[in-house]
Design an enzyme around this catalytic site. Structure first.
Site, short mmCIF file in Angstrom:
data_model
loop_
_atom_site.label_atom_id
_atom_site.label_comp_id
_atom_site.label_asym_id
_atom_site.label_seq_id
_atom_site.Cartn_x
_atom_site.Cartn_y
_atom_site.Cartn_z
N PRO A 1 -1.39 0.66 -7.38
CA PRO A 1 -0.43 0.97 -6.32
C PRO A 1 -0.10 -0.28 -5.51
CG PRO A 1 -2.24 2.55 -6.34
CD PRO A 1 -2.63 1.44 -7.25
N GLU A 2 1.14 -0.38 -5.07
CA GLU A 2 1.55 -1.52 -4.27
C GLU A 2 1.65 -1.10 -2.80
OE1 GLU A 2 4.89 -3.38 -6.26
OE2 GLU A 2 3.86 -3.20 -8.19
N LYS B 1 -2.74 -4.09 0.00
CA LYS B 1 -3.25 -2.98 -0.80
C LYS B 1 -4.62 -2.50 -0.31
CE LYS B 1 -0.58 -4.92 -4.58
NZ LYS B 1 -0.54 -5.41 -5.96
N GLN C 1 -8.09 -0.91 -5.67
CA GLN C 1 -8.08 -1.65 -6.92
C GLN C 1 -7.30 -0.86 -7.97
OE1 GLN C 1 -12.43 -2.10 -6.66
NE2 GLN C 1 -12.11 -4.30 -6.66
N ARG D 1 -7.59 -13.93 3.44
CA ARG D 1 -6.89 -14.63 2.36
C ARG D 1 -5.44 -14.19 2.22
NH1 ARG D 1 -10.13 -13.17 -1.35
NH2 ARG D 1 -8.87 -11.67 -2.50
N ASN E 1 4.18 -5.84 -9.06
CA ASN E 1 5.05 -6.11 -10.19
C ASN E 1 6.42 -5.45 -10.09
OD1 ASN E 1 5.51 -7.43 -12.69
ND2 ASN E 1 5.30 -5.46 -13.72
N ARG F 1 2.08 -9.87 -16.74
CA ARG F 1 2.64 -8.56 -16.37
C ARG F 1 4.01 -8.40 -17.01
NH1 ARG F 1 0.40 -6.57 -11.70
NH2 ARG F 1 1.26 -4.59 -12.46
#
Length: 263
Positions: free
Chosen positions: A2-3, A53, A70, A125, A169, A253
């Site tokens: 999932p985005e 995410k 994840q 990050r 993606n 991808r």
């Protein structure tokens, strides 16, 4: 995976189920989290914050549940006391008098203090979240032109959570189609109008997806509802120029694009 838009919609559903209601039960599968179970009873969820995410569940006592779905993690809302039949492995259960939220299959889970949140390796990050409404097109342009990012090809950059958190993606594919750019380009090569189109699309596409995708028809987009213009449309005509959409693989991808109008 999932985005950002999917994680934010999931957070909205979880908030609607239990936000502000005292917890009657808390259960964690991992032994290192189990000492927190008793202290969470009677507290309530203040808010659920998405960071790309990742999901941060803020409790009224000050602690924060960090979770990252994840590839396989999924949240479910059920009635209090319900035990759904599933082959998935339950990791977290937070229950109120009428509803419970359940996290299955995820492995990246922690209970953190606010200080630990500020120092968490993943959270420090990642870049700014595309669904943070304070993030502007000018902010995105500044990141695109920064020495850290301006010479990276968009095929990889738009998957890098350090650039903008929450992209992925299908969003990469749709953003570059909307900006009329091929994936080989770098920000340092673009004209000012191209930069404007790309920076605008980096925000407008994920925000439109969050607001409308899955409502009525998942095949409509760039209008009232979200639809894929190129993603999963290999072999079909581009709605903008009529050329045939192609599929390739970029950064490991699947990538879809129109060679006719993405120059």
């Amino acid at each position: 995976m999932p985005e950002g838009p999917e994680i934010r919609r999931a957070a909205d559903t979880l908030e609607a189920a239990i936000q502000g209601k005292p917890l009657t039960a808390a259960w964690f599968a991992f032994p290192e989290l189990q000492p927190f179970q008793a202290s969470l009873i009677g507290q309530h969820v203040v808010r659920m914050q998405t960071c790309g995410k990742a999901l941060l569940t803020h409790f009224s006592g000050g602690l924060v549940l960090y979770s990252h779905n994840q590839l396989y993690g999924v949240w479910r809302v059920v009635k209090a006391g319900a035990q759904p039949k599933t082959t998935r492995i339950l990791r977290v259960r937070l229950e109120t008098a009428d509803k419970a939220i359940l996290l299955y299959s995820a492995s990246d889970i922690a209970i953190l203090t606010p200080e630990q949140v500020a120092q968490h390796p993943f959270l420090t990050r990642i870049g700014p979240d595309v669904l943070d409404m304070s993030l502007t097109v000018d902010d995105v342009k500044a990141r695109l032109l920064s020495p850290r990012f301006n010479r990276r090809q968009f095929s990889g950059l738009l998957l890098d959570q350090a650039f903008l958190a929450g992209l992925g993606n299908y969003l990469r594919v749709e953003i570059l189609w909307q900006a009329q750019l091929a994936p080989r380009h770098k920000a340092a090569e673009l004209t000012e109008p191209q930069l404007d189109r790309l920076a605008t699309a980096c925000l407008s596409i994920p925000r439109l997806s969050y607001q409308t995708r899955g409502q009525v028809d998942e095949n409509t987009h760039h209008g009232a509802l979200f639809r894929f213009e190129v993603f999963h449309r290999a072999g079909k005509k581009c709605r903008r120029c009529g050329e045939i959409i192609e599929k390739t693989t970029l950064s490991s991808r699947p990538f879809y694009w129109c060679p006719g109008c993405q120059k």
